[in-house]
Motif scaffolding. Sequence first.
Motif: not given
Length: 312
Positions: A55-56, A79-81, A184-185, A204-205
């Motif tokens: 997804g990221a 993992s991104p979160a 921004p992220t 992030s993501g």
Amino acid sequence: MSAEQRDGGVGPDFEAQVRALLAGEASAVRPSPVPYPEIRRRGVLERRRRLAVGGAALAALAAVPVGAYALGGGSTVTSPAGPGPTAHSSARPTPSATPSGSAPAEPAPPAAAGQLLDGITFGLAKQGLGQCLDTNKANHSAKDPTYIDLGRPADYRIILAMRSTGDSNAPGDGYFVVAVREKPTATRIICDISDGQAGLNISSGDPFGDGKLPVVPDMNSGKLYQQSIIDKGNWKLPFRWGIIGNYRGAVARMTFSYGDSTGEALLDHGWFVATGTLDRQVTEAPHLKGYDKTGKLVYDSDQDASYEKTLP
């Protein structure tokens, strides 16, 4: 003396003895049992990691690439979160009045007073967040390819602050501050202030990726609801715990249970926060359920294949 012995050869009786000895040694060797539970656990985590990373990566096609890393306190990112779409909130804060065109001077407060715990004031939570952001800058130069500019405290919303309990892996009691930003992220920081030192866990993501579940518990929440595996069966009690994650869509209400703690999670702009206090050692992770406006069950962590339901 036989001809074989004179010529340095080996007789058939000797060969038979050697073969028998080798066969006996081979039969004594047994392969180690396959660690099936560990393989399965790692497989589940890997599937979830790939889902989140996928997804990221899709989001990165429409924006700049993002990364995830951690600093201090033995923190790791798996993992991104990040926050999902803004949805129902149990108690939305009233925005502070700011002049038109000006940026806020401080982070936004949580949606409910119950997200600031154990006597940790909003002022102390802001201070802890600022210390973590300063630590991030101090440990990386702008030219460092792994450096992520985490911005200012004013870019964030604080969603949880609570005391932290030191363990064998990270000694020293202190307090946690969890803060999130959308631009921004999409970024989430778990900041641990212990003995005056700041440790960060950063993700992030998009946490949902291409998954269809309406609730995604933060994979790094284990930092908030469990003590070190070194202390398994011998936790320091009572133990303040918390779990965070994202919700979206029809989710209007969430409940939790963990040990003797049960209750309703707080919903805050696409994030859920559940907390409690354990008075006994546990072996199972928090159990989460999500409901829509009609009371229909739309999420159950017991049915979530990517959610680790037992403690390591």
